[in-house]
Design a protein around this motif. Structure first.
Motif, short mmCIF file in Angstrom:
data_model
loop_
_atom_site.label_atom_id
_atom_site.label_comp_id
_atom_site.label_asym_id
_atom_site.label_seq_id
_atom_site.Cartn_x
_atom_site.Cartn_y
_atom_site.Cartn_z
N ILE A 127 0.85 -1.20 0.00
CA ILE A 127 0.00 0.00 0.00
C ILE A 127 0.89 1.25 0.00
O ILE A 127 1.87 1.33 0.73
CB ILE A 127 -0.94 0.00 1.23
N ARG A 128 0.49 2.22 -0.83
CA ARG A 128 1.18 3.51 -0.90
C ARG A 128 0.16 4.64 -0.95
O ARG A 128 -1.01 4.40 -1.28
CB ARG A 128 2.05 3.59 -2.18
N ASP A 129 0.62 5.85 -0.69
CA ASP A 129 -0.23 7.05 -0.78
C ASP A 129 0.11 7.73 -2.11
O ASP A 129 1.07 8.51 -2.18
CB ASP A 129 0.07 7.95 0.43
N GLY A 141 0.76 14.19 0.72
CA GLY A 141 0.08 13.00 0.22
C GLY A 141 -1.41 13.28 0.22
O GLY A 141 -1.84 14.41 0.43
N THR A 142 -2.21 12.21 0.02
CA THR A 142 -3.67 12.41 0.06
C THR A 142 -4.23 11.99 1.41
O THR A 142 -5.37 12.29 1.74
CB THR A 142 -4.34 11.52 -1.02
N GLY A 143 -3.43 11.24 2.19
CA GLY A 143 -3.95 10.71 3.46
C GLY A 143 -4.67 9.39 3.27
O GLY A 143 -5.20 8.80 4.21
N THR A 144 -4.66 8.91 2.01
CA THR A 144 -5.35 7.64 1.70
C THR A 144 -4.37 6.65 1.08
O THR A 144 -3.56 7.05 0.22
CB THR A 144 -6.49 7.89 0.68
N GLY A 145 -4.43 5.41 1.50
CA GLY A 145 -3.55 4.38 0.93
C GLY A 145 -4.28 3.59 -0.15
O GLY A 145 -5.49 3.38 -0.06
N SER A 146 -3.53 3.20 -1.18
CA SER A 146 -4.08 2.34 -2.23
C SER A 146 -3.08 1.20 -2.46
O SER A 146 -1.87 1.44 -2.49
CB SER A 146 -4.26 3.10 -3.56
N SER A 147 -3.60 -0.02 -2.64
CA SER A 147 -2.69 -1.15 -2.88
C SER A 147 -2.33 -1.20 -4.36
O SER A 147 -3.00 -0.60 -5.21
CB SER A 147 -3.38 -2.45 -2.47
N VAL A 148 -1.30 -1.95 -4.66
CA VAL A 148 -0.87 -2.11 -6.06
C VAL A 148 -2.03 -2.67 -6.89
O VAL A 148 -2.35 -2.17 -7.97
CB VAL A 148 0.36 -3.04 -6.15
N LEU A 149 -2.69 -3.70 -6.35
CA LEU A 149 -3.80 -4.30 -7.10
C LEU A 149 -4.97 -3.33 -7.26
O LEU A 149 -5.64 -3.30 -8.31
CB LEU A 149 -4.25 -5.60 -6.42
N GLU A 150 -5.18 -2.46 -6.25
CA GLU A 150 -6.25 -1.45 -6.37
C GLU A 150 -5.90 -0.44 -7.46
O GLU A 150 -6.76 0.00 -8.21
CB GLU A 150 -6.45 -0.73 -5.02
#
Ligand code: WQD
Length: 339
Positions: A230-232, A264-273
């Protein structure tokens, strides 16, 4: 008001030049063209309506930097992007990274020493390593760097704090970026990776356009909801606007010394997302496979942006779908219009 943008023809630098002009500033660009393309200057002219002043200078050349400063004396602020930034390459060539990233910083600081200057430094969430608490705040402990690249960012922040503490007239803001992605909505500027992309989103768009046969997801057995990291991810235009906000904050009498902000956005997204978002937004089905985890990757990191929202008076507006759509438009543009 003149703002010097070092590395101003690079991915984030070029987008920041546009936002500076939009905010009424007069950007002056220095770039050594080691990891950027001179044609971006023409692309910028198509967006802002004129070619900004540009100097091809290697900031590691102290005399060249001093000669520049002697000529360009009415610089009110500096936004310092110029640095080598590939994590993997830094492990293989540490001296290149320490030399380039420190000599350039020290030379530009030295050349304008003693002038009341607002200085924005391009730092990175890499300084946090794998945070113990998420979302990560600016006062989280800086962990031992996972790469020479990350080490140069950590040490550069210390250099800047020492320079401010020594009573020079600099005001300094370090912006700790999370993961910059996307492109300007004109599709005239964007990310131009040299050779095989190291980062996720340019690899996605190059796979989608057929330049790469497939994309490998580096691991899906992490302790995250879908097993991938997960990254932002933050839109590069939002990131560029944060630099203008930093200059504006330092123009206020009330700001003094040194401060640091998560961008950042303050939200994490996974690679698959991210892959799924790209497919949904573009209608392109991506050829991807799951591969082994990549050395040095942290499992999950995303930023607490409360301080940036309150004190920097800045917040990211653009979502992951806009990031994917703009990255794809840019990839299609350069496929038709190679720079
Ligand atoms: C993101 C995620 C990969 C490629 C680095 C620097 C950071 C900043 C941005 C400069 C990770 C996964 C990637 C691929 C994948 N650089 N991935 N397949 O490593 O978070 O951050 O670049 O400012 O400072 O540390 O970004 O885009 O390389 O990776 O699965 O082909 O995508 O494992 O989880 P990263 P990234």
């Amino acid at each position: 008001m003149k703002i010097l943008v070092t590395g101003g023809l690079g991915f984030i630098g070029s987008h920041t030049v546009v936002e500076l002009v939009n905010a009424g500033y007069d950007p002056v660009i220095i770039d050594d063209l080691s990891n950027s393309n001179i044609k971006i200057l023409d692309q910028l002219a198509k967006i802002i309506g004129y070619k900004p002043d540009f100097y091809q200078i290697d900031l590691c050349n102290e005399k060249a930097v001093k000669d520049f400063a002697a000529k360009e004396t009415d610089i009110a602020g500096i936004i310092h992007f110029a640095a080598s930034k590939a994590v993997g390459e830094s492990v293989k060539q540490p001296l290149k990274y320490y030399r380039n990233n420190f000599y350039s910083l020290i030379n530009i600081l030295g050349a304008y020493n003693g002038k009341a200057l607002n200085f924005v430094f391009s730092s990175s969430c890499t300084v946090y390593g794998q945070p113990d608490i998420l979302p990560v705040t600016e006062d989280a402990p800086v962990k031992p760097a996972e790469s020479p690249y990350g080490n140069t960012k950590q040490i550069a922040e210390e250099i800047l704090k020492d320079v401010v503490a020594a009573g020079t007239k600099y005001k300094v803001i370090a912006l700790r970026y999370f993961n910059p992605v996307g492109a300007h909505d004109s599709a005239l500027i964007g990310e131009l990776p040299n050779g095989v992309p190291q980062n996720l989103v340019p690899f996605i768009t190059q796979t989608a356009i057929g330049k790469r046969e497939k994309i490998t997801v580096f691991g899906d057995t992490y302790n995250t909801p879908d097993g991938s990291c997960i990254r932002d991810y933050i839109h590069v235009v939002d990131l560029a606007k944060a630099h203008v906000a930093a200059i504006k904050l330092m123009e206020r009498e009330s700001f003094n010394g040194y401060d640091v902000f998560n961008i950042g956005t303050g939200t994490g997204s996974s690679v698959l997302e991210v892959i799924k978002a790209f497919e949904k937004v573009t209608g392109v089905t991506l050829n991807y496979e799951i591969g082994p985890a990549r050395d040095g990757d942290v499992e999950q990191v995303w930023g607490d942006v409360t301080k940036s929202t309150k004190k920097l008076n800045w917040k990211a507006d653009l979502d992951i779908n806009t990031m994917m759509a703009s990255a794809w438009e840019w990839e299609k543009y350069i496929a038709q219009n190679p720079l």
